[in-house]
Write an enzyme that holds these catalytic residues in place. Structure first.
Site, short mmCIF file in Angstrom:
data_model
loop_
_atom_site.label_atom_id
_atom_site.label_comp_id
_atom_site.label_asym_id
_atom_site.label_seq_id
_atom_site.Cartn_x
_atom_site.Cartn_y
_atom_site.Cartn_z
N LYS A 45 0.76 -1.29 -0.01
CA LYS A 45 0.04 0.10 0.19
C LYS A 45 0.72 1.42 -0.07
O LYS A 45 0.27 2.47 -0.02
CB LYS A 45 -1.05 -0.12 1.29
CG LYS A 45 -1.91 -1.08 1.19
CD LYS A 45 -2.84 -1.06 -0.02
CE LYS A 45 -4.11 -1.95 0.08
NZ LYS A 45 -5.11 -1.82 -1.24
N ASP A 46 2.07 1.12 0.35
CA ASP A 46 2.98 2.36 0.02
C ASP A 46 2.90 3.00 -1.40
O ASP A 46 2.97 4.32 -1.39
CB ASP A 46 4.50 2.08 0.30
CG ASP A 46 4.64 1.73 1.86
OD1 ASP A 46 3.72 1.85 2.57
OD2 ASP A 46 5.93 0.94 1.81
#
Length: 334
Positions: A45-46
């Site tokens: 999700k970065d």
């Protein structure tokens, strides 16, 4: 204020490691995309957090001192909180009651304000994380709701980074890609790129038993959650996210919660790696449904979004005693 203070190499560029255990077991090349090695928030999700903030800055929707708002099962929130702190932004994350204690503690350590909500059932439910996040952003002038479920930057982040990385790291030889389905961004963006490079790449999604996305893929019908729905952090939905593009997905496989947790600990026993919850679901679906059917020359990529250390309290709560757990694992076979 811009993202130039965060080097581009910090986003993505995660390893694609050949899993010797699974490769030997199934007689094909099994590769793990280790998203837990992402430098910023240690998850896939970065990428999403970076692209959503980047587009909000480019569009003038964010300025220094504003508050980034998101509904998250934890990992997107962690990425957003990390970037927000670096950029001088506030951060408020709405999580469901099932969010692990480890994720909440991590979010708070990054300076994010965390609010728990009854569920994550989408904008039609006033008690959901999404509804609470939207209401907050609408009632606070300096707040901006990222909305990863419908924000096109989510899908774009994987189309422009995850897909190309897998293609290059596999020397263009990837034949199967398997990932969990939650917001739809990871699998849709990656699949869209891989299918563009080679339409014959097989794309498999994974969701919990009782979720509605596999039915939607098969029939186009939006049904209700099954009464025996079994939640797994980060994947499965009671609504159809805007980022889910089923035309790029060949099949969505359902797995049960208990078998997923057992699989996680069996894999830890056999390989030493404690994978995360949705990673375990991908592993369970792959071992039970996909890997037994692939050919010897195939290259199968499994996406592991995060590490199991973010879920240990949850795992161990369901299996009260480690000796009981060990006893059952010693009797288990793959």
């Amino acid at each position: 204020m811009d993202l130039n203070c965060i080097p581009q190499f910090c986003i993505g560029n995660t390893p694609l490691r050949e899993d010797e255990y699974l490769t030997e077991l199934f007689g094909c090349s099994v590769l793990i995309k280790e998203e837990f090695n992402s430098p910023i928030g240690s998850s896939s999700k970065d990428r999403v957090a970076y692209y959503m903030i980047k587009e909000a800055l480019l569009n003038g929707r964010l300025k220094k001192g504003d508050v980034v708002v998101e509904a998250s099962s934890g990992n997107t929130g962690i990425g957003l909180a990390t970037l927000s702190r670096t950029l001088g932004l506030g951060c408020k994350i709405f999580v469901g009651l099932s969010c692990s204690n480890e994720k909440v503690a991590f979010l708070e350590s990054l300076g994010a304000e965390v609010q728990r909500c009854q569920n994550s059932n989408g904008l039609n439910d006033p008690q959901s994380t999404q509804s609470c996040a939207r209401r907050y952003s609408e009632s606070h002038q300096n707040a901006y709701y990222m909305n990863q479920y419908d924000n096109p930057a989510n899908l774009k982040s994987h189309y422009w980074t995850t897909g190309p990385e897998i293609w290059e790291q596999s020397n263009g030889e990837v034949t199967h890609f398997i990932a969990g389905v939650g917001t739809g961004g990871t699998i849709s963006g990656t699949a869209k790129y891989l299918k563009k490079k080679n339409p014959n790449v097989q794309i498999y999604g994974v969701e919990p038993h009782g979720s509605i996305l596999s039915t939607y893929l098969k029939t186009g019908e939006v049904v209700s959650l099954a009464e025996d729905y079994q939640s797994i952090d980060g994947i499965g939905r009671s609504f159809i996210p805007g980022n889910l593009q089923v035309e790029f997905i060949d099949e969505i496989i359902q797995v049960t919660r208990n078998k997923t947790i057992k699989r996680i600990f069996n894999y830890k026993r056999d390989t030493g790696l404690m994978c995360g919850f949705s990673s375990g679901a991908v592993l369970e679906a792959s071992i039970q449904k996909i890997l037994p059917l692939v050919m010897a020359g195939d290259k199968v990529v499994l996406l592991f979004p995060d590490h199991g250390t973010r879920y240990m309290s949850k795992f161990l709560k369901e299996y009260k005693k480690l000796d009981y757990l060990a006893e059952h694992h010693n009797a288990e076979t793959v």
